[in-house]
Design a protein around this motif. Structure first.
Motif, PDB file in Angstrom:
ATOM      1  N   SER A   2       1.172  -1.004  -0.091  1.00  0.00           N
ATOM      2  CA  SER A   2       0.080   0.180  -0.129  1.00  0.00           C
ATOM      3  C   SER A   2       0.703   1.220   0.053  1.00  0.00           C
ATOM      4  O   SER A   2       2.035   1.388   0.619  1.00  0.00           O
ATOM      5  N   THR A   3       0.446   2.358  -0.048  1.00  0.00           N
ATOM      6  CA  THR A   3       1.259   3.600  -0.238  1.00  0.00           C
ATOM      7  C   THR A   3       0.425   4.731   0.598  1.00  0.00           C
ATOM      8  O   THR A   3      -0.779   5.618   1.737  1.00  0.00           O
ATOM      9  N   PHE A   4       1.382   5.102   1.478  1.00  0.00           N
ATOM     10  CA  PHE A   4       1.047   6.192   2.503  1.00  0.00           C
ATOM     11  C   PHE A   4       1.446   7.290   1.739  1.00  0.00           C
ATOM     12  O   PHE A   4       2.696   7.335   1.993  1.00  0.00           O
ATOM     13  N   LEU A   5       1.075   8.329   2.810  1.00  0.00           N
ATOM     14  CA  LEU A   5       2.002  10.246   2.984  1.00  0.00           C
ATOM     15  C   LEU A   5       2.398  10.486   4.537  1.00  0.00           C
ATOM     16  O   LEU A   5       0.780  10.078   5.127  1.00  0.00           O
ATOM     17  N   ILE A   6       3.495  10.062   4.672  1.00  0.00           N
ATOM     18  CA  ILE A   6       3.871  10.991   6.334  1.00  0.00           C
ATOM     19  C   ILE A   6       3.642  12.323   5.687  1.00  0.00           C
ATOM     20  O   ILE A   6       5.103  12.752   5.364  1.00  0.00           O
ATOM     21  N   ILE A   7       3.544  13.671   6.274  1.00  0.00           N
ATOM     22  CA  ILE A   7       3.980  14.339   6.293  1.00  0.00           C
ATOM     23  C   ILE A   7       4.341  15.017   6.987  1.00  0.00           C
ATOM     24  O   ILE A   7       3.798  14.686   8.216  1.00  0.00           O
ATOM     25  N   GLY A   8       5.922  14.725   7.723  1.00  0.00           N
ATOM     26  CA  GLY A   8       6.351  15.405   8.393  1.00  0.00           C
ATOM     27  C   GLY A   8       7.265  14.260   9.150  1.00  0.00           C
ATOM     28  O   GLY A   8       7.691  13.611   9.884  1.00  0.00           O
ATOM     29  N   ALA A   9       7.954  13.287   8.059  1.00  0.00           N
ATOM     30  CA  ALA A   9       8.731  11.952   8.639  1.00  0.00           C
ATOM     31  C   ALA A   9      10.211  12.177   8.028  1.00  0.00           C
ATOM     32  O   ALA A   9      11.105  10.829   7.788  1.00  0.00           O
ATOM     33  N   SER A  10      10.484  13.108   8.274  1.00  0.00           N
ATOM     34  CA  SER A  10      11.842  13.266   8.734  1.00  0.00           C
ATOM     35  C   SER A  10      12.586  13.447  10.121  1.00  0.00           C
ATOM     36  O   SER A  10      14.031  13.578  10.500  1.00  0.00           O
ATOM     37  N   SER A  11      11.667  13.517  10.972  1.00  0.00           N
ATOM     38  CA  SER A  11      12.198  13.487  12.516  1.00  0.00           C
ATOM     39  C   SER A  11      10.686  12.882  13.422  1.00  0.00           C
ATOM     40  O   SER A  11       9.650  12.732  13.150  1.00  0.00           O
ATOM     41  N   GLY A  12      11.318  12.780  14.608  1.00  0.00           N
ATOM     42  CA  GLY A  12      10.095  11.981  15.409  1.00  0.00           C
ATOM     43  C   GLY A  12       9.409  11.155  15.032  1.00  0.00           C
ATOM     44  O   GLY A  12       9.947  10.087  14.344  1.00  0.00           O
ATOM     45  N   ILE A  13       7.730  11.109  15.650  1.00  0.00           N
ATOM     46  CA  ILE A  13       7.317  10.289  15.178  1.00  0.00           C
ATOM     47  C   ILE A  13       7.145  10.158  13.863  1.00  0.00           C
ATOM     48  O   ILE A  13       6.742   8.719  13.679  1.00  0.00           O
ATOM     49  N   GLY A  14       6.765  10.912  13.005  1.00  0.00           N
ATOM     50  CA  GLY A  14       6.413  10.686  11.788  1.00  0.00           C
ATOM     51  C   GLY A  14       7.929   9.664  10.959  1.00  0.00           C
ATOM     52  O   GLY A  14       7.769   9.235  10.011  1.00  0.00           O
ATOM     53  N   LYS A  15       8.876  10.306  11.251  1.00  0.00           N
ATOM     54  CA  LYS A  15       9.999   9.485  10.793  1.00  0.00           C
ATOM     55  C   LYS A  15      10.473   7.667  11.213  1.00  0.00           C
ATOM     56  O   LYS A  15      10.206   6.902  10.075  1.00  0.00           O
TER      57      LYS A  15
END
Length: 145
Positions: A2-15
């Motif tokens: 599946s494809t997922f979009l993570i806004i803010g994927a460079s740190s913390g929970i998003g990463k």
């Protein structure tokens, strides 16, 4: 896969979320703004400043299984020291930014036959904690959303 979009994927929970989804074999599209990111070949990164109302969102694919909106801020100070502009700044980042992304991504989630949306709040909204007025106000709006 599946494809997922993570806004803010460079740190913390998003990463961490982006990495876990990638390890599980999913296609992950992640965004970054100020933080550098680990160049993981299975994660497709795009620069995004969610405060920019004219930001190019053309990287959002035609179908999405889910989206997580991870940008946030926490400014802890006494109520008497918070300026109205501080509330507006937090609201713009955490609520208006999320709404803009969700409105753009909703057709892709519908095209997938449904999907998941993850937004983050804080226990300070329901519990009340010293110096958390500013963050609780914007996260309360997220809960209402």
């Amino acid at each position: 896969m599946s494809t997922f979009l993570i806004i803010g994927a460079s740190s913390g929970i998003g990463k961490q979320l982006a990495q876990q989804l990638s390890i599980s074999g999913h296609h992950v599209i992640g965004t970054y703004n100020k933080h550098s990111f680990d160049n993981i070949s299975s994660i497709e990164y795009h620069h995004l400043d969610v405060l920019n109302t004219d930001a190019d969102l053309s990287f959002i694919p035609s179908t999405l299984a889910g989206i997580a909106y991870c940008p946030g801020s926490i400014s802890l100070k006494p109520f008497s020291r918070i300026k109205p502009e501080d509330f507006i700044s937090d609201f713009t980042l955490q609520v208006t930014g999320a709404v803009r992304i969700l409105q753009k991504a909703l057709p892709a989630i519908k095209a997938n036959g449904g999907g998941s949306v993850v937004l983050f709040s804080t226990v300070a909204v329901q519990t009340g904690l010293p110096f958390h007025t500013q963050v609780a106000a914007s996260k309360g709006a997220i809960e209402g959303l």
